[in-house]
Design an enzyme around this catalytic site. Structure first.
Site: not given
Ligand code: PLP
Length: 404
Positions: A195, A223, A252
């Protein structure tokens, strides 16, 4: 009207020590340039208007510009009309609706897995899945740049863990050799697209290692979904890799909210029975489930969106690279500009905001110390003209501040 705040002392006059610690802790964060605060924006998405000015938003994860898409909004509105605003219970009580079932079916199709299970968010999915699968006595090996939700899930599981250097499969092999002979089960947990760096895990090699050592492979495709792979089905799908569990989010590329795990039908049943954030939290609201379903339908109907996004991102990266901005090699729609010191990253972000570019400085602990950066995400709300103009502004502000 009386406002209730915290009571720093009890009615008896006794000091509650936590408040002094909060004060000291906040001051320490500010001194280190790590104090975070919230900014309310007038809109989400890749562009917004504020004070009569257009801002290009490069902090948005709405990669395919679907959050405001009339088809997605229409699906959410229709779901509210039909089902109401909340789901009224956890999935195992009364919150499980036909909407969730249909969404899980289309997600399994997208990722080409036997089944899928929807959670309240991507964070909850990671927290719940890992802690349901791994436990004390197991060993979890994970990339040191994995997302916080994966790391918290590992901690919560009570398993032993070891981090390997970012994308270093040799170190992963060494750790597998060292831990593969123990009694416990082995897990490998990685992001597919990271990320904060925007780079990609060497999943083919990691998959072979998991196979060779009998390790359970879990990949977070948060992502990558919508961007990589056929119809945006992710990098595992693109490479034909069968991970044991893939997690993702609707927040996303799908432009909404909620998360999911994609896996075999039996692993899904295990999660339904064991994942505490699934069992003890209210089901995803109807509007979010319907919006995510519509967004996945759009991925199937417009399979080239991910490619267009990546082409645009490569173009943008190329423009910045020509001017010798400090970048990582091009890999995805996430383009970090490395700055180094926290204060300089914050100053550059502030100057860019004055110039109509909204981009956040990312500082430790989100990224390792000394690697503060601007993390720009290119989205389909930006056309090539926007990207060219943005690259120019960034270069000129960076020069002015001596960051280049
Ligand atoms: C790699 C990754 N996994 C999980 C999440 C969590 O997702 P959510 O925003 O739906 O809680 C994020 C981002 O916020 C992320 O970048």
């Amino acid at each position: 009207m009386r406002r209730y705040g915290c009571m720093e002392r009890t009615e008896e006059g006794l000091e509650k020590k936590i408040f002094a610690d909060i004060e000291a802790g906040l001051e320490k964060l500010a001194a280190k340039g790590q104090f975070r605060s919230l900014t309310a924006l007038p809109a989400c998405g890749g562009k917004f208007f504020r004070d009569g000015k257009v801002f290009l938003n490069f902090s948005s994860n709405d990669y395919l510009d679907l959050a405001g898409d009339p088809r997605v909004k229409g699906a959410a509105l229709a779901a509210v009309e039909q089902w109401g605003c909340g789901s009224a219970g956890s999935r195992l009580m009364c919150g499980h609706l036909a909407l969730h079932e249909a969404l899980e079916k289309i997600l399994a199709e997208l990722l080409d897995t036997e089944s899928a299970l929807v959670f309240g968010s991507g964070f909850l999915t990671n927290l719940g899945a890992i802690s349901a699968l791994a436990g004390p006595g197991d060993m979890v090996l994970f990339d040191r740049l994995d997302h916080a939700s994966l790391i918290d899930g590992i901690r919560l599981s009570g398993a032993r863990w070891q981090r390997f250097r970012h994308n270093d499969t040799q170190e992963l092999r060494r750790l597998l050799e060292a831990h593969g002979k123990g009694e416990g089960r082995l897990f490998i947990v990685v992001d597919s697209v990271f990320s904060m760096d925007g780079d990609i895990a060497p999943l083919a090699e990691i998959h072979s290692l998991a196979d060779a050592f009998g390790a359970f492979l879990m990949v977070d495709e948060a992502h990558a979904i919508g961007v990589f792979g056929p119809c945006g089905g992710g990098i595992c799908r693109d490479l034909g890799i069968r991970a044991d569990l893939i997690t993702g989010t609707f927040s996303k590329s799908l432009g909404g909210y909620g998360g999911f795990a994609a896996c075999s039908a039996r692993v899904r049943e295990w999660l339904i029975n064991r994942a505490r954030p699934f069992i003890f939290s209210t089901a995803l609201p109807p509007a979010s489930a319907a919006a995510a379903h519509k967004a996945v339908e759009i991925l199937f109907a417009q399979p080239d969106q991910g490619k267009t996004l990546l082409d645009n991102s490569r173009f943008f990266h190329g423009l910045l690279a020509q001017k010798e901005m400090k970048l990582l090699p091009f890999a995805s729609q996430i383009v970090p500009i490395l700055v180094g010191e926290n204060e300089r990253a914050v100053a550059l972000a502030a100057e860019l905001e004055n110039a109509g570019l909204y981009v956040k400085a990312i500082r430790p602990p989100t990224v390792p110390p000394g690697t503060a950066r601007l993390r720009l995400s290119v989205t389909l709300a930006h056309d090539r003209g926007d990207l060219a103009q943005t690259a120019e502004r960034i270069v000129s502000e960076a020069r002015r501040l001596g960051v280049l």
